[in-house]
Scaffold this motif. Structure first.
Motif, PDB file in Angstrom:
ATOM      1  N   ILE A 187      -4.007  -1.275  -2.198  1.00  0.00           N
ATOM      2  CA  ILE A 187      -3.057  -0.771  -1.206  1.00  0.00           C
ATOM      3  C   ILE A 187      -3.467   0.615  -0.731  1.00  0.00           C
ATOM      4  CG2 ILE A 187      -0.670   0.008  -0.876  1.00  0.00           C
ATOM      5  CD1 ILE A 187       0.137  -2.413  -2.701  1.00  0.00           C
ATOM      6  N   LEU A 188      -3.838   1.484  -1.658  1.00  0.00           N
ATOM      7  CA  LEU A 188      -4.280   2.833  -1.279  1.00  0.00           C
ATOM      8  C   LEU A 188      -5.523   2.783  -0.391  1.00  0.00           C
ATOM      9  CD1 LEU A 188      -3.743   4.780  -4.619  1.00  0.00           C
ATOM     10  CD2 LEU A 188      -2.498   5.109  -2.478  1.00  0.00           C
ATOM     11  N   LEU A 189      -6.472   1.951  -0.760  1.00  0.00           N
ATOM     12  CA  LEU A 189      -7.686   1.829   0.049  1.00  0.00           C
ATOM     13  C   LEU A 189      -7.360   1.340   1.455  1.00  0.00           C
ATOM     14  CD1 LEU A 189     -10.055   0.344  -2.662  1.00  0.00           C
ATOM     15  CD2 LEU A 189     -10.384   2.527  -1.466  1.00  0.00           C
ATOM     16  N   ALA A 190      -6.471   0.370   1.557  1.00  0.00           N
ATOM     17  CA  ALA A 190      -6.104  -0.165   2.872  1.00  0.00           C
ATOM     18  C   ALA A 190      -5.402   0.885   3.724  1.00  0.00           C
ATOM     19  CB  ALA A 190      -5.212  -1.396   2.706  1.00  0.00           C
ATOM     20  N   GLU A 191      -4.532   1.672   3.114  1.00  0.00           N
ATOM     21  CA  GLU A 191      -3.739   2.644   3.866  1.00  0.00           C
ATOM     22  C   GLU A 191      -4.513   3.879   4.285  1.00  0.00           C
ATOM     23  OE1 GLU A 191      -0.397   3.412   1.289  1.00  0.00           O
ATOM     24  OE2 GLU A 191       0.771   1.808   2.216  1.00  0.00           O
ATOM     25  N   PHE A 192      -5.472   4.307   3.477  1.00  0.00           N
ATOM     26  CA  PHE A 192      -6.090   5.610   3.712  1.00  0.00           C
ATOM     27  C   PHE A 192      -7.575   5.550   4.050  1.00  0.00           C
ATOM     28  CE2 PHE A 192      -2.352   6.431   1.053  1.00  0.00           C
ATOM     29  CZ  PHE A 192      -1.679   7.275   1.911  1.00  0.00           C
ATOM     30  N   SER A 193      -8.060   4.398   4.462  1.00  0.00           N
ATOM     31  CA  SER A 193      -9.474   4.264   4.798  1.00  0.00           C
ATOM     32  C   SER A 193      -9.708   4.492   6.283  1.00  0.00           C
ATOM     33  CB  SER A 193      -9.966   2.868   4.415  1.00  0.00           C
ATOM     34  OG  SER A 193      -9.879   2.689   3.033  1.00  0.00           O
ATOM     35  N   VAL A 249     -12.613  -7.303   4.686  1.00  0.00           N
ATOM     36  CA  VAL A 249     -13.208  -6.824   3.445  1.00  0.00           C
ATOM     37  C   VAL A 249     -12.997  -7.922   2.407  1.00  0.00           C
ATOM     38  CG1 VAL A 249     -13.001  -5.122   1.578  1.00  0.00           C
ATOM     39  CG2 VAL A 249     -12.830  -4.383   3.976  1.00  0.00           C
ATOM     40  N   LEU A 250     -14.046  -8.260   1.673  1.00  0.00           N
ATOM     41  CA  LEU A 250     -13.945  -9.276   0.639  1.00  0.00           C
ATOM     42  C   LEU A 250     -13.481  -8.634  -0.662  1.00  0.00           C
ATOM     43  CD1 LEU A 250     -14.454 -12.217  -0.279  1.00  0.00           C
ATOM     44  CD2 LEU A 250     -16.774 -11.477  -0.898  1.00  0.00           C
ATOM     45  N   LEU A 252       0.009  -5.603   5.786  1.00  0.00           N
ATOM     46  CA  LEU A 252      -1.404  -5.742   5.450  1.00  0.00           C
ATOM     47  C   LEU A 252      -1.814  -7.203   5.631  1.00  0.00           C
ATOM     48  CD1 LEU A 252      -3.997  -4.499   4.252  1.00  0.00           C
ATOM     49  CD2 LEU A 252      -3.055  -4.973   1.984  1.00  0.00           C
ATOM     50  N   VAL A 253      -2.915  -7.428   6.318  1.00  0.00           N
ATOM     51  CA  VAL A 253      -3.425  -8.787   6.501  1.00  0.00           C
ATOM     52  C   VAL A 253      -4.194  -9.172   5.236  1.00  0.00           C
ATOM     53  CG1 VAL A 253      -4.943 -10.272   7.861  1.00  0.00           C
ATOM     54  CG2 VAL A 253      -3.553  -8.517   8.997  1.00  0.00           C
ATOM     55  N   VAL A 254      -3.689 -10.189   4.546  1.00  0.00           N
ATOM     56  CA  VAL A 254      -4.307 -10.664   3.303  1.00  0.00           C
ATOM     57  C   VAL A 254      -4.415 -12.179   3.394  1.00  0.00           C
ATOM     58  CG1 VAL A 254      -4.144 -10.778   0.791  1.00  0.00           C
ATOM     59  CG2 VAL A 254      -3.228  -8.784   2.001  1.00  0.00           C
ATOM     60  N   TRP A 255      -5.628 -12.665   3.442  1.00  0.00           N
ATOM     61  CA  TRP A 255      -5.891 -14.090   3.458  1.00  0.00           C
ATOM     62  C   TRP A 255      -6.692 -14.438   2.215  1.00  0.00           C
ATOM     63  CZ3 TRP A 255      -7.739 -15.388   9.126  1.00  0.00           C
ATOM     64  CH2 TRP A 255      -6.694 -15.126  10.015  1.00  0.00           C
ATOM     65  N   ALA A 256      -6.673 -15.694   1.835  1.00  0.00           N
ATOM     66  CA  ALA A 256      -7.414 -16.154   0.671  1.00  0.00           C
ATOM     67  C   ALA A 256      -8.299 -17.329   1.050  1.00  0.00           C
ATOM     68  CB  ALA A 256      -6.453 -16.550  -0.446  1.00  0.00           C
ATOM     69  N   VAL A 257      -9.478 -17.382   0.462  1.00  0.00           N
ATOM     70  CA  VAL A 257     -10.380 -18.509   0.681  1.00  0.00           C
ATOM     71  C   VAL A 257      -9.614 -19.794   0.359  1.00  0.00           C
ATOM     72  CG1 VAL A 257     -12.453 -19.670  -0.188  1.00  0.00           C
ATOM     73  CG2 VAL A 257     -12.483 -17.198   0.244  1.00  0.00           C
ATOM     74  N   LEU A 293      -7.395  -1.946   6.939  1.00  0.00           N
ATOM     75  CA  LEU A 293      -8.297  -2.986   6.457  1.00  0.00           C
ATOM     76  C   LEU A 293      -7.598  -4.338   6.420  1.00  0.00           C
ATOM     77  CD1 LEU A 293      -9.876  -1.194   3.347  1.00  0.00           C
ATOM     78  CD2 LEU A 293     -10.775  -1.295   5.668  1.00  0.00           C
ATOM     79  N   LYS A 294      -8.393  -5.388   6.484  1.00  0.00           N
ATOM     80  CA  LYS A 294      -7.918  -6.751   6.274  1.00  0.00           C
ATOM     81  C   LYS A 294      -8.689  -7.290   5.075  1.00  0.00           C
ATOM     82  CE  LYS A 294      -9.216  -8.181  10.315  1.00  0.00           C
ATOM     83  NZ  LYS A 294      -9.454  -8.979  11.524  1.00  0.00           N
ATOM     84  N   TYR A 295      -7.977  -8.004   4.199  1.00  0.00           N
ATOM     85  CA  TYR A 295      -8.596  -8.502   2.978  1.00  0.00           C
ATOM     86  C   TYR A 295      -8.732 -10.016   2.985  1.00  0.00           C
ATOM     87  CZ  TYR A 295      -7.716  -3.977   0.677  1.00  0.00           C
ATOM     88  OH  TYR A 295      -7.711  -2.654   0.318  1.00  0.00           O
TER      89      TYR A 295
END
Length: 122
Positions: free
Chosen positions: A98-104, A55-56, A25-30, A2-4
């Motif tokens: 982190i768990l959601l990103a890794e195991f989705s 994913v928002l 993990l790709v994590v960007w912020a508005v 996932l990307k957040y």
């Protein structure tokens, strides 16, 4: 994976800690380069997330379900919305993200709002 996209009202500690704890993990912020500017309306943020497959992550429990319903009714889709749990510590919310990103699975959360819980509830 996932990307957040972190909503603008989410404490920057989440963005910083996710980047530190999970550098791949790709994590960007508005408000950051190449993201919607601060003050962008929620429906426009959903369109941006759809276009760029992010994913928002938000703490907006009240209006986001309405915006998502409208977004879908207009024929759009959304990779997912994760709502932080105010009853969890920042560390617990981060662990869940982190768990959601890794195991989705791909598209597992499409057009859904997921309220973060504790691992005990999984």
């Amino acid at each position: 994976m996932l990307k957040y996209l972190m909503d603008e009202n989410v404490d920057p500690v989440y963005t910083n800690q996710l980047r530190r704890q999970k550098p791949d993990l790709v994590v960007w912020a508005v408000g950051e380069p190449d993201t919607p500017i601060k003050g962008t309306l929620d429906p426009e943020i959903l369109c941006w997330c759809e276009e760029y497959n992010f994913v928002l992550v938000t703490n907006n429990r009240k209006s986001m379900p309405v915006h998502l319903t409208d977004h879908i009714a207009e024929g759009h889709h959304m990779p997912g919305i994760f709502i932080l749990n105010p009853n969890l510590s920042a560390g617990q919310n981060l662990e869940e993200l982190i768990l959601l990103a890794e195991f989705s699975f791909d598209n597992e959360y499409q057009d859904q709002i997921i309220h973060l819980t504790t691992k005990k509830n999984w």
